[in-house]
Design an enzyme around this catalytic site. Structure first.
Site, PDB file in Angstrom:
ATOM      1  N   ILE A 327       0.987  -0.995  -0.168  1.00 47.03           N
ATOM      2  CA  ILE A 327      -0.062  -0.026  -0.241  1.00 47.03           C
ATOM      3  C   ILE A 327       0.759   1.250   0.132  1.00 47.03           C
ATOM      4  O   ILE A 327       2.224   1.333   0.471  1.00 47.03           O
ATOM      5  CB  ILE A 327      -0.910   0.009   1.255  1.00 47.03           C
ATOM      6  CG1 ILE A 327      -0.465  -0.273   2.619  1.00 47.03           C
ATOM      7  CG2 ILE A 327      -1.894  -1.014   0.882  1.00 47.03           C
ATOM      8  CD1 ILE A 327      -1.025  -0.315   3.573  1.00 47.03           C
ATOM      9  N   GLU A 328       0.489   2.431  -0.510  1.00 47.38           N
ATOM     10  CA  GLU A 328       1.204   3.499  -0.741  1.00 47.38           C
ATOM     11  C   GLU A 328       1.707   4.160   0.443  1.00 47.38           C
ATOM     12  O   GLU A 328       2.672   4.721   0.467  1.00 47.38           O
ATOM     13  CB  GLU A 328       0.269   4.317  -1.385  1.00 47.38           C
ATOM     14  CG  GLU A 328      -0.989   5.294  -0.705  1.00 47.38           C
ATOM     15  CD  GLU A 328      -1.752   6.054  -1.731  1.00 47.38           C
ATOM     16  OE1 GLU A 328      -1.912   7.356  -1.470  1.00 47.38           O
ATOM     17  OE2 GLU A 328      -2.485   5.622  -2.554  1.00 47.38           O
ATOM     18  N   GLN A 329       1.116   4.057   1.453  1.00 48.24           N
ATOM     19  CA  GLN A 329       1.817   4.528   2.856  1.00 48.24           C
ATOM     20  C   GLN A 329       2.813   3.966   3.333  1.00 48.24           C
ATOM     21  O   GLN A 329       3.747   4.337   3.907  1.00 48.24           O
ATOM     22  CB  GLN A 329       0.768   4.558   3.787  1.00 48.24           C
ATOM     23  CG  GLN A 329      -0.426   5.357   3.950  1.00 48.24           C
ATOM     24  CD  GLN A 329      -1.508   5.151   3.075  1.00 48.24           C
ATOM     25  OE1 GLN A 329      -1.688   3.984   2.379  1.00 48.24           O
ATOM     26  NE2 GLN A 329      -2.460   5.930   2.502  1.00 48.24           N
ATOM     27  N   GLY A 330       3.262   2.575   2.713  1.00 46.45           N
ATOM     28  CA  GLY A 330       4.512   1.914   2.684  1.00 46.45           C
ATOM     29  C   GLY A 330       4.328   0.570   3.272  1.00 46.45           C
ATOM     30  O   GLY A 330       5.486  -0.035   3.280  1.00 46.45           O
ATOM     31  N   SER A 354       7.372   5.935   2.085  1.00 51.44           N
ATOM     32  CA  SER A 354       6.240   6.294   0.983  1.00 51.44           C
ATOM     33  C   SER A 354       6.888   6.532  -0.405  1.00 51.44           C
ATOM     34  O   SER A 354       6.390   6.159  -1.562  1.00 51.44           O
ATOM     35  CB  SER A 354       5.124   7.231   1.342  1.00 51.44           C
ATOM     36  OG  SER A 354       4.340   6.642   1.941  1.00 51.44           O
TER      37      SER A 354
END
Length: 537
Positions: A327-330, A354
């Site tokens: 996921i984009e938050q990491g 990120s």
């Protein structure tokens, strides 16, 4: 010497006209107390005035972490660039920032999150800006809206289309912040920052570098202070040489409506049976059908909406771990969380910053992405970023454009139209009343994913709804599956503004999807990765 200052002292450091970069993803990692102090200082003194703020993902939400709304004041905020914005139910009062945007009070831009991080990196290295193909033929493209969210932004372009090496590219000028406001868990007396209670690292290091390398200052909000020399160097994610001041908020929330959950920060692992399995409903039917598109051994990106339930579908089917979620938050691996904790994961394998996760996405190193749609256009384009009649309900693109720009495979999911009354009976979908709002439209209001570019790049694009499955082809959108109990003409073809191509091999969706029991899901194995594939394109 300690760098500890009060929130008000931090607010006093912000000069008029400054460019301020804020690290946050909605409620996750938001330096809320510091933003509040800036707003209070303005209310008392009229300063700082006319600042520009950069929010690579988003700052604030509608559930107790106001974030950007603390500084959404006429005279304080002069311009804003963000990957996304706070959103809320259509019945609630819009966030203050949305009132400023829709009131055309300030120029506001929605820039893909990965590109905004890239702009920081280029500013830090004193390079002129970002040259990218991410966003071509979407609302990011200057031939469309050029990221502008209102007329004031349209009058001040933020992106250019250029020709480089004989090809079309988008160019974003690097923006150097004078102030970076980031967040961590612990700071020692020298300003070294660790993130042990955070749900993600986000992009604090890149934002700090951008400010420091351009003569600016870095303010870090943390939960607690530690003695110099007491932090393990491998745990320090932002070194003290980059941090000028530290604000302490012992009550800072880990993420939206969550004070602290050690499973979110990877300090403990939750038992699998502690995760809620989705209740049986129409959305679960869609999530199950999306899950059938996966392959064992894949790395799969996950977006907000119906697709966020797919990890729980695999768990219910005894397939947890068959794919690795990114996921984009990491977060990498584990179980992505739902609702207010979306953007976090429990039981993660790793946390990536990120900006590097977005590099992974932009270059299509992953195998598939599961995302939502608000509208699907005749040409296969998808809108998730704007609805004029409910603007503050849509948060903006976030990382959607970065993720879909070159993704090998994308599965978009959503309801076929809006407002239909649906039930499930005897393994069949029953449409009791049609919705008033069609979602398959001749032209989407906002192009967040470009269908024509998807076709040109040979991307594998699938659309899954409760009543049918469709594929994007060079000839148009091909209807490949229909739900049991659905009338092809009345419930599908007549509910689209444009003609759908009906496959001569039209299939009926598996009736097990429409029953309240596990479906016996099996996933094919992903083909082994070869060197030729790695070097291709």
């Amino acid at each position: 010497m300690s760098k500890h200052i009060t929130p008000r002292q931090a607010a006093d450091l912000i000069p008029d006209g400054a460019v301020v970069s804020v690290s946050s993803s909605s409620g996750l990692g938001c330096p809320d107390l510091t933003l509040k102090a800036i707003g209070e200082r303005f209310d008392e003194t009229g300063h700082p005035r006319n600042i520009t703020t950069l929010h690579p993902i988003a700052a604030g939400d509608m559930s107790g972490i106001k974030g950007i709304d603390y500084i959404a004041k006429q005279g304080l905020l002069a311009k804003v660039l963000a990957g996304s914005y706070p959103s809320g139910p259509s019945s609630s009062e819009p966030p203050l920032i949305w009132q400023m945007i829709t009131g055309n009070e300030i120029p506001a831009y929605n820039i893909p999150s990965g590109i905004l991080f890239d702009m920081h990196r280029e500013a830090a290295a004193k390079r002129p800006g970002v040259i990218t193909k991410v966003g071509l033929d979407t609302f990011v493209d200057p031939t469309r809206q050029g990221c502008a969210m209102n007329d004031k932004a349209g009058a001040e372009p933020i992106v250019e289309k250029i020709t480089f090496a004989g090809e079309e590219w988008l160019y974003f000028k690097a923006i150097a912040p004078q102030v970076a406001i980031i967040r961590a868990t612990t700071a020692d007396e020298r300003g070294n920052l660790t993130y042990e209670h955070e749900g993600a690292y986000l992009g604090g290091l890149d934002q700090a570098l951008a400010a420091r390398n351009n003569g600016g200052i870095v303010i870090a909000q943390v939960k607690r202070l530690a003695k110099e020399g007491s932090l393990k160097p491998h745990d320090v994610r932002v070194p003290g040489v980059l941090v000028d001041y530290v604000v302490v908020d012992p009550e800072q929330k880990q993420t939206t409506q969550t004070l602290y959950d050690p499973a979110i920060s990877g300090e403990i692992f939750r038992p699998l049976d502690s995760f809620r399995v989705p209740e049986f409903n129409i959305q679960k039917v869609i999530a199950r059908r999306v899950a059938e598109e996966l392959e064992t051994g894949s790395a799969v990106n996950l977006g907000f909406g119906i697709s966020a339930n797919v990890p729980r579908i695999l768990m219910e089917e005894g397939l947890h771990g068959a794919v690795t979620w990114v996921i984009e938050q990491g977060a990498v691996g584990g179980v992505p969380l739902l609702d207010f904790a979306f953007g976090c994961a429990s039981n993660a394998d790793a946390f990536m910053p990120s900006p590097y996760q977005f590099t992974y996405f932009q270059g299509a190193g992953f195998d598939a992405s599961l995302l939502s749609f608000l509208e699907i256009g005749r040409d296969g384009s998808v809108n998730v970023s704007k609805l004029s009649f409910r603007p503050h309900v849509t948060a903006g693109c976030g990382g959607f454009v970065d993720i879909t720009a070159r993704a090998k495979k994308v599965v978009f999911s959503g309801m076929f139209n809006a407002g239909a009354k649906l039930t499930i009976a005897d393994g069949k979908l029953v449409i009791e009343k049609e919705g008033k709002l069609k979602k398959l439209v001749n032209e989407v209001e906002h192009v967040t994913f470009s269908g024509p570019r998807g076709v040109a790049q040979g991307q594998d694009i699938t659309y899954v709804t409760e009543r049918c499955v469709m594929k994007l082809t060079p000839e148009g959108i091909l209807l490949t599956e229909i739900a049991p109990g659905v009338d092809l003409q009345a419930h599908i073809l007549d509910q689209s503004e444009f003609p759908l191509i009906v496959s001569p091999d039209l299939k009926v969706m598996d009736a097990r999807l429409f029953t309240d029991a596990p479906i016996g899901l099996t996933l094919p194995a992903k083909a082994p990765r070869r060197l030729a594939e790695a070097n291709h394109g």
